[in-house]
Design a protein around this motif. Structure first.
Motif, PDB file in Angstrom:
ATOM      1  N   LEU A  12       0.829  -1.195   0.000  1.00 61.55           N
ATOM      2  CA  LEU A  12       0.000   0.000   0.000  1.00 61.55           C
ATOM      3  C   LEU A  12       0.870   1.254   0.000  1.00 61.55           C
ATOM      4  O   LEU A  12       0.621   2.217  -0.725  1.00 61.55           O
ATOM      5  CB  LEU A  12      -0.901  -0.030   1.238  1.00 61.55           C
ATOM      6  CG  LEU A  12      -2.352   0.367   1.001  1.00 61.55           C
ATOM      7  CD1 LEU A  12      -2.967  -0.478  -0.082  1.00 61.55           C
ATOM      8  CD2 LEU A  12      -3.131   0.249   2.295  1.00 61.55           C
ATOM      9  N   VAL A  13       1.936   1.216   0.830  1.00 58.68           N
ATOM     10  CA  VAL A  13       2.858   2.349   0.905  1.00 58.68           C
ATOM     11  C   VAL A  13       3.504   2.570  -0.465  1.00 58.68           C
ATOM     12  O   VAL A  13       3.599   3.697  -0.961  1.00 58.68           O
ATOM     13  CB  VAL A  13       3.930   2.102   1.985  1.00 58.68           C
ATOM     14  CG1 VAL A  13       5.029   3.159   1.897  1.00 58.68           C
ATOM     15  CG2 VAL A  13       3.289   2.120   3.367  1.00 58.68           C
ATOM     16  N   ALA A  16       1.087   4.140  -2.812  1.00 62.91           N
ATOM     17  CA  ALA A  16       0.894   5.540  -2.455  1.00 62.91           C
ATOM     18  C   ALA A  16       2.075   6.378  -2.968  1.00 62.91           C
ATOM     19  O   ALA A  16       1.894   7.457  -3.532  1.00 62.91           O
ATOM     20  CB  ALA A  16       0.752   5.676  -0.943  1.00 62.91           C
ATOM     21  N   SER A  19       1.891   6.992  -6.600  1.00 57.37           N
ATOM     22  CA  SER A  19       0.796   7.879  -7.001  1.00 57.37           C
ATOM     23  C   SER A  19       1.036   9.310  -6.551  1.00 57.37           C
ATOM     24  O   SER A  19       0.267  10.204  -6.898  1.00 57.37           O
ATOM     25  CB  SER A  19      -0.523   7.392  -6.401  1.00 57.37           C
ATOM     26  OG  SER A  19      -0.622   6.015  -6.501  1.00 57.37           O
ATOM     27  N   LEU A  20       2.085   9.521  -5.746  1.00 61.60           N
ATOM     28  CA  LEU A  20       2.306  10.827  -5.141  1.00 61.60           C
ATOM     29  C   LEU A  20       2.328  11.980  -6.151  1.00 61.60           C
ATOM     30  O   LEU A  20       1.637  12.982  -5.936  1.00 61.60           O
ATOM     31  CB  LEU A  20       3.605  10.804  -4.325  1.00 61.60           C
ATOM     32  CG  LEU A  20       3.613  11.829  -3.183  1.00 61.60           C
ATOM     33  CD1 LEU A  20       2.455  11.578  -2.230  1.00 61.60           C
ATOM     34  CD2 LEU A  20       4.942  11.786  -2.437  1.00 61.60           C
ATOM     35  N   LEU A  23      -1.150  12.614  -7.250  1.00 65.02           N
ATOM     36  CA  LEU A  23      -1.979  13.104  -6.152  1.00 65.02           C
ATOM     37  C   LEU A  23      -1.644  14.544  -5.812  1.00 65.02           C
ATOM     38  O   LEU A  23      -2.546  15.363  -5.602  1.00 65.02           O
ATOM     39  CB  LEU A  23      -1.785  12.210  -4.915  1.00 65.02           C
ATOM     40  CG  LEU A  23      -2.405  10.819  -5.043  1.00 65.02           C
ATOM     41  CD1 LEU A  23      -2.102   9.975  -3.813  1.00 65.02           C
ATOM     42  CD2 LEU A  23      -3.917  10.937  -5.261  1.00 65.02           C
TER      43      LEU A  23
END
Ligand SMILES: Nc1ncnc2c1ncn2[C@@H]1O[C@H](COP(=O)(O)OP(=O)(O)OP(=O)(O)O)[C@@H](O)[C@H]1O
Ligand SMILES: [Mg+2]
Lengths: 274, 348
Positions: A12-13, A16, A19-20, A23
């Motif tokens: 998950l990290v 994330a 996707s930073l 995002l």
């Protein structure tokens, strides 16, 4: 909520982190759209609807935003419809009927897909001018739809290839004509493919920039992407408004996604159960 | 509803260089049930699809009654067909599947509903009507396919291995049901199968095919008692008929240095001698040796080596000679089959 095992948390990290950039881009868009000034990702100015004034007034000699919005909706809707209909008919013919030149045609379709739209743009420009379709919505719709067709045909051919011959024979014995067979038996059974192709074509048309930018001049025929672009081309760029228009541009896609979520996830997650 | 006579004249089908059906003449009586029996790839399905109108024959004529139909579209032929995979439409309910042929004929919805319910009741699938094919059992799918074929009250019913996807128990039951229904309705039917027990049990007459050719067309018992050639003799009946290749001399069949006495009526020169395992005994006068003895349940199947050949003999349960023991082969003379060198039957 059940706790995820450690290995999943790690994954998950990683997701994330990947996707930073996207995002933070979205975060910038959201913040800049609503505040007067933003430094990095920290808003410094007043919160207010000032950036959104393009919604109710024509900004700097441009037409009202509702005109390009309407054009974009028509453009994407018609492109998606044409692509889905034409590809499924062509794909059905290629998959089910034997006619001379079938293999050559199939190869040609693939080769056509290899040309990026930009490399064809000058030729397309001349052709559209010749046909009197330059600077019209119809013109770009035709061009965009044809460029999407090769992919669509190949995709749909794959779906039709999986239909059982016995099923078509059964339908023929039941009394269908070729046309009814296509319409009432074959098409409903490749519905996941139609939905996937329709979505791709719609999104691709919605985001299309090069074609409308080069093939449309009059601002009454602008699409959303061209409208947005005019804000970037100015000597002084109003980033607040660019962000607001960008957000506005994205709203229909988000709405579409929310409405169609169930179907789309079904398609990507292994097909709609019959 | 009454069935119609179906005649095939010189029917042939080639796929490019592949000859699926060489040439076929067949006369199916009105209301009769005929089985097409043969090994895989011998052209059974191809023939059926030509009768249905899916394939165009390469040559030949098809008559329904006095009407020539080979140029007609399937929908103008008035046939119903059940496919091996059932070919139900997965996106429609069972009701809509069965109703489909009727809705295409623009029959009023109330009448459609009435006829669908009627046939569904008859086949015992009324409670599945609002489900999709994926939500019912294999046996129910098979009946739904049969219902769809019958609902338009066709003159000809074509069944392509309709039972091969069912498990053994349901299969025997479905066999009887289909046959009873067919006789009740009186529809002329053609059943394709490669299961001989199915063909023999269900059909009035059986057409035996080998690659692309009709071998024999006869009622089940005649097929069994008087096979027209060595192919049919080998193909029909289980365990298969013993067939020995050798030379006929007056009063005897000669196999290397073995002489097997035969009754009169035999051919001369090279040929085949046939007798079924159940017509053979271990109490005769042809010397041999047991190689295998298998228990089949009700009987034992003994394999015997005589000279250069092996023959199978069915013996009563109590008797199971050990491999290696000598035994003397005999057979019932009245049940012997003679074939000439080309494999054709000789005599009665
Ligand atoms: N559409 C086709 N194109 C080319 N060859 C075909 C086609 N359909 C059938 N054949 C060939 O024709 C022959 C007869 O096929 P057919 O399907 O009629 O056999 P079958 O008797 O029904 O066999 P099975 O018991 O396996 O179903 C086979 O050799 C097959 O490969
Ligand atoms: Mg077959």
């Amino acid at each position: 909520m059940p706790l995820l095992p450690p290995r999943w948390r790690l994954l998950l990290v990683a997701i994330a982190a990947l996707s930073l950039p996207i995002l933070s881009g979205l975060a910038w868009l959201l913040l800049t759209g609503w505040f007067d000034q933003v430094h990095g990702l920290v808003p410094t100015g007043r919160l207010g609807p000032d950036n959104w004034r393009f919604l109710w007034e024509a900004v700097g000699g441009r037409p009202s935003v509702w005109i390009p919005l309407r054009n974009s909706l028509i453009f994407s809707g018609v492109v998606a419809t044409v692509v889905v209909l034409a590809s499924s008919m062509a794909a059905y013919a290629i998959s089910r009927l034997s006619f001379p030149g079938r293999a050559a045609y199939l190869g040609l379709v693939l080769v056509l897909h290899a040309f990026p739209a930009v490399s064809l743009i000058i030729a397309i420009f001349f052709i559209l001018r010749r046909l009197g379709l330059f600077d019209t919505l119809t013109g770009v719709i035709l061009v965009k739809a044809s460029l999407e067709l090769p992919l669509g045909i190949w995709l749909m051919k794959g779906f039709f290839d999986y239909l059982s011959w016995e099923m078509e024979m059964a339908a023929l014995v039941d009394g269908v004509s070729r046309w009814t067979l296509f319409w009432r038996i074959a098409l409903p059974m490749v519905r996941p493919g139609l939905l996937a192709l329709g979505t791709f074509a719609l999104l691709s048309a919605w985001g299309e920039f090069i074609l409308p930018f080069t093939l449309i001049v009059s601002n009454q025929n602008w699409l959303m992407s061209a409208y947005l672009q005019t804000f970037l081309g100015e000597a002084f760029t109003d980033f607040g408004m660019v962000a607001a228009v960008g957000l506005f541009y994205a709203v229909p896609v988000i709405v579409l996604f929310l409405l169609g979520q169930r179907y789309l996830l079904n398609i990507y997650g292994g097909g709609v159960k019959g | 509803m009454k069935g119609i006579r179906v005649r095939l004249k010189g029917l042939a089908k080639h796929f490019g260089r592949v000859v699926a059906l060489r040439t076929l003449d067949l006369d199916v009586r009105a209301g009769e049930m005929v089985a097409f029996l043969g090994p895989s790839g011998c052209g059974k399905t191809t023939t059926l699809l030509m009768i249905a109108g899916i394939y165009q024959p390469t040559a030949g004529e098809i008559y329904f009654g006095e009407r020539r139909v080979e140029h007609l579209h399937p929908r103008d032929r008035d046939v119903g067909m059940v496919f091996q995979s059932y070919a139900l439409y997965p996106h429609l309910t069972i009701f809509d599947n069965i109703a489909f042929p009727l809705t295409l004929k623009k029959i009023a919805p109330a009448e459609v509903a009435r006829r669908v319910r009627q046939i569904a009741d008859l086949l015992g699938i009324a409670h599945t009507l609002d489900r999709r094919p994926g939500q019912v059992s294999g046996g129910q799918q098979q009946r739904a396919a049969l219902a769809r074929a019958l609902v338009k009250e066709p003159q000809v019913l074509l069944l392509d291995e309709p039972l091969s996807n069912l498990d053994a128990q349901i299969r025997v039951q479905a066999r009887g049901e289909i046959r009873r229904l067919q006789q009740e309705i009186g529809v002329t039917s053609i059943l394709v199968t490669h299961d001989q027990s199915e063909a023999l049990a269900m059909a009035d007459r059986v057409a035996v095919f080998s690659t692309g050719e009709l071998q024999q067309f006869a009622p089940p018992d005649e097929l069994y008692r008087r096979p027209a050639n060595t192919f049919v003799a080998r193909f029909v009946g289980y365990p298969p008929m013993n067939l020995l290749e050798g030379r006929y001399e007056p009063g005897a069949f000669v196999l290397d240095d073995l002489r097997i006495p035969v009754p009169p009526g035999h051919p001369a020169g090279r040929g085949w001698l046939g007798f079924r395992p159940e017509d053979a005994t271990l109490d005769g006068d042809v010397p041999g040796r047991v190689t295998v003895a298998e228990a089949l349940g009700r009987e034992n199947l003994v394999t015997l080596r005589i000279g250069p050949a092996e023959v199978k003999v069915l013996v009563p349960q109590g008797r199971r000679p050990a491999p290696g023991t000598p035994a003397r082969l005999g057979y019932r003379r009245e049940h012997v089959h003679f074939f000439d060198a080309s494999g054709r039957r000789v005599g009665a």
